[in-house]
Write a protein that holds these residues in place. Structure first.
Motif, PDB file in Angstrom:
ATOM      1  N   GLY A 157       0.781  -1.253   0.063  1.00  0.00           N
ATOM      2  CA  GLY A 157      -0.037   0.047  -0.044  1.00  0.00           C
ATOM      3  C   GLY A 157       0.865   1.354  -0.047  1.00  0.00           C
ATOM      4  O   GLY A 157       0.182   2.609  -0.092  1.00  0.00           O
ATOM      5  N   ILE A 158       2.230   1.224  -0.102  1.00  0.00           N
ATOM      6  CA  ILE A 158       2.988   2.186  -0.080  1.00  0.00           C
ATOM      7  C   ILE A 158       3.489   2.598  -1.573  1.00  0.00           C
ATOM      8  O   ILE A 158       4.040   1.763  -2.160  1.00  0.00           O
ATOM      9  N   ARG A 159       3.018   3.885  -1.912  1.00  0.00           N
ATOM     10  CA  ARG A 159       3.364   4.351  -3.283  1.00  0.00           C
ATOM     11  C   ARG A 159       4.641   5.149  -3.346  1.00  0.00           C
ATOM     12  O   ARG A 159       4.718   6.099  -2.583  1.00  0.00           O
ATOM     13  N   VAL A 160       5.422   4.791  -4.245  1.00  0.00           N
ATOM     14  CA  VAL A 160       7.028   5.466  -4.164  1.00  0.00           C
ATOM     15  C   VAL A 160       7.021   6.131  -5.516  1.00  0.00           C
ATOM     16  O   VAL A 160       6.793   5.595  -6.564  1.00  0.00           O
ATOM     17  N   THR A 161       7.182   7.579  -5.380  1.00  0.00           N
ATOM     18  CA  THR A 161       7.358   8.234  -6.633  1.00  0.00           C
ATOM     19  C   THR A 161       8.627   9.197  -6.644  1.00  0.00           C
ATOM     20  O   THR A 161       9.187   9.438  -5.580  1.00  0.00           O
ATOM     21  N   MET A 162       8.957   9.711  -7.737  1.00  0.00           N
ATOM     22  CA  MET A 162      10.102  10.557  -7.834  1.00  0.00           C
ATOM     23  C   MET A 162       9.805  11.810  -8.946  1.00  0.00           C
ATOM     24  O   MET A 162       9.156  11.244 -10.084  1.00  0.00           O
ATOM     25  N   TYR A 163       9.894  12.855  -8.530  1.00  0.00           N
ATOM     26  CA  TYR A 163       9.293  13.887  -9.514  1.00  0.00           C
ATOM     27  C   TYR A 163      10.728  14.309 -10.407  1.00  0.00           C
ATOM     28  O   TYR A 163      11.876  13.922 -10.151  1.00  0.00           O
ATOM     29  N   TYR A 164      10.652  14.994 -11.507  1.00  0.00           N
ATOM     30  CA  TYR A 164      11.526  15.503 -12.320  1.00  0.00           C
ATOM     31  C   TYR A 164      12.086  16.848 -11.995  1.00  0.00           C
ATOM     32  O   TYR A 164      11.091  17.532 -11.243  1.00  0.00           O
ATOM     33  N   ASP A 165      13.460  17.280 -12.044  1.00  0.00           N
ATOM     34  CA  ASP A 165      13.851  18.387 -11.675  1.00  0.00           C
ATOM     35  C   ASP A 165      13.546  18.832 -10.176  1.00  0.00           C
ATOM     36  O   ASP A 165      13.220  19.687  -9.814  1.00  0.00           O
ATOM     37  N   GLU A 166      14.006  17.893  -9.329  1.00  0.00           N
ATOM     38  CA  GLU A 166      13.534  18.070  -7.836  1.00  0.00           C
ATOM     39  C   GLU A 166      14.791  18.798  -7.176  1.00  0.00           C
ATOM     40  O   GLU A 166      15.986  18.953  -7.844  1.00  0.00           O
ATOM     41  N   HIS A 167      14.712  19.385  -6.159  1.00  0.00           N
ATOM     42  CA  HIS A 167      15.820  20.008  -5.372  1.00  0.00           C
ATOM     43  C   HIS A 167      16.536  18.911  -4.566  1.00  0.00           C
ATOM     44  O   HIS A 167      16.313  17.905  -4.337  1.00  0.00           O
ATOM     45  N   ASN A 168      17.916  19.070  -4.197  1.00  0.00           N
ATOM     46  CA  ASN A 168      18.603  18.488  -3.509  1.00  0.00           C
ATOM     47  C   ASN A 168      18.264  18.655  -2.047  1.00  0.00           C
ATOM     48  O   ASN A 168      17.683  19.579  -1.498  1.00  0.00           O
ATOM     49  N   PRO A 169      18.671  17.611  -1.166  1.00  0.00           N
ATOM     50  CA  PRO A 169      19.324  16.227  -1.519  1.00  0.00           C
ATOM     51  C   PRO A 169      18.433  15.228  -2.470  1.00  0.00           C
ATOM     52  O   PRO A 169      17.042  15.349  -2.160  1.00  0.00           O
TER      53      PRO A 169
ATOM     54  N   GLU B  59       3.805   7.671  -0.265  1.00  0.00           N
ATOM     55  CA  GLU B  59       2.546   7.827   0.280  1.00  0.00           C
ATOM     56  C   GLU B  59       1.957   6.640   0.998  1.00  0.00           C
ATOM     57  O   GLU B  59       1.981   5.443   0.151  1.00  0.00           O
ATOM     58  N   TYR B  60       1.486   6.614   1.769  1.00  0.00           N
ATOM     59  CA  TYR B  60       0.330   5.412   2.281  1.00  0.00           C
ATOM     60  C   TYR B  60      -0.780   6.132   3.108  1.00  0.00           C
ATOM     61  O   TYR B  60      -0.628   6.917   4.110  1.00  0.00           O
ATOM     62  N   SER B  61      -1.779   5.622   2.611  1.00  0.00           N
ATOM     63  CA  SER B  61      -3.279   6.139   3.239  1.00  0.00           C
ATOM     64  C   SER B  61      -3.177   7.507   3.492  1.00  0.00           C
ATOM     65  O   SER B  61      -3.568   7.878   4.904  1.00  0.00           O
ATOM     66  N   GLY B  62      -3.053   8.453   2.695  1.00  0.00           N
ATOM     67  CA  GLY B  62      -2.968   9.731   2.744  1.00  0.00           C
ATOM     68  C   GLY B  62      -1.972  10.498   3.881  1.00  0.00           C
ATOM     69  O   GLY B  62      -1.742  11.712   3.901  1.00  0.00           O
ATOM     70  N   ASN B  63      -1.097   9.850   4.202  1.00  0.00           N
ATOM     71  CA  ASN B  63       0.272  10.024   4.711  1.00  0.00           C
ATOM     72  C   ASN B  63       1.394  10.413   3.693  1.00  0.00           C
ATOM     73  O   ASN B  63       1.519   9.462   3.025  1.00  0.00           O
TER      74      ASN B  63
END
Length: 86
Positions: free
Chosen positions: A9-21, A27-31
């Motif tokens: 139930g844990i969704r793992v994402t990564m955005y493009y052009d993100e800041h460091n580090p 995300e899990y159940s709204g958290n």
């Protein structure tokens, strides 16, 4: 925001052009939490205790793959799926 993994139930994402580090989003159940890849720790946000332990263990196991995806994201290239925790 590409999804790179999904488990327990844990969704793992990564955005493009993100800041460091270098980090990813979990995300899990709204958290929601931002997880530092290099140090396997929460930068911002929170997850329930059980899911926090799972995502941090997953981060350590897949640290190299996560860093490869971080580099791909900086170049605007497609990200690789990463195996879920089983």
């Amino acid at each position: 925001m590409p999804e790179i993994s999904l488990f327990y139930g844990i969704r793992v994402t990564m955005y493009y052009d993100e800041h460091n580090p270098p980090h990813f989003h979990a995300e899990y159940s709204g958290n929601r939490a931002l997880v530092d890849i290099s140090n396997a720790r929460i930068i911002k946000g929170a997850l329930p205790s059980k899911q926090l332990k799972l995502i941090l263990a997953w981060c350590v196991i897949h640290q190299d793959e996560l860093m490869q995806n971080w580099e791909l994201s900086k170049d605007g290239k497609p990200l690789n799926r990463i195996n879920p925790l089983v």
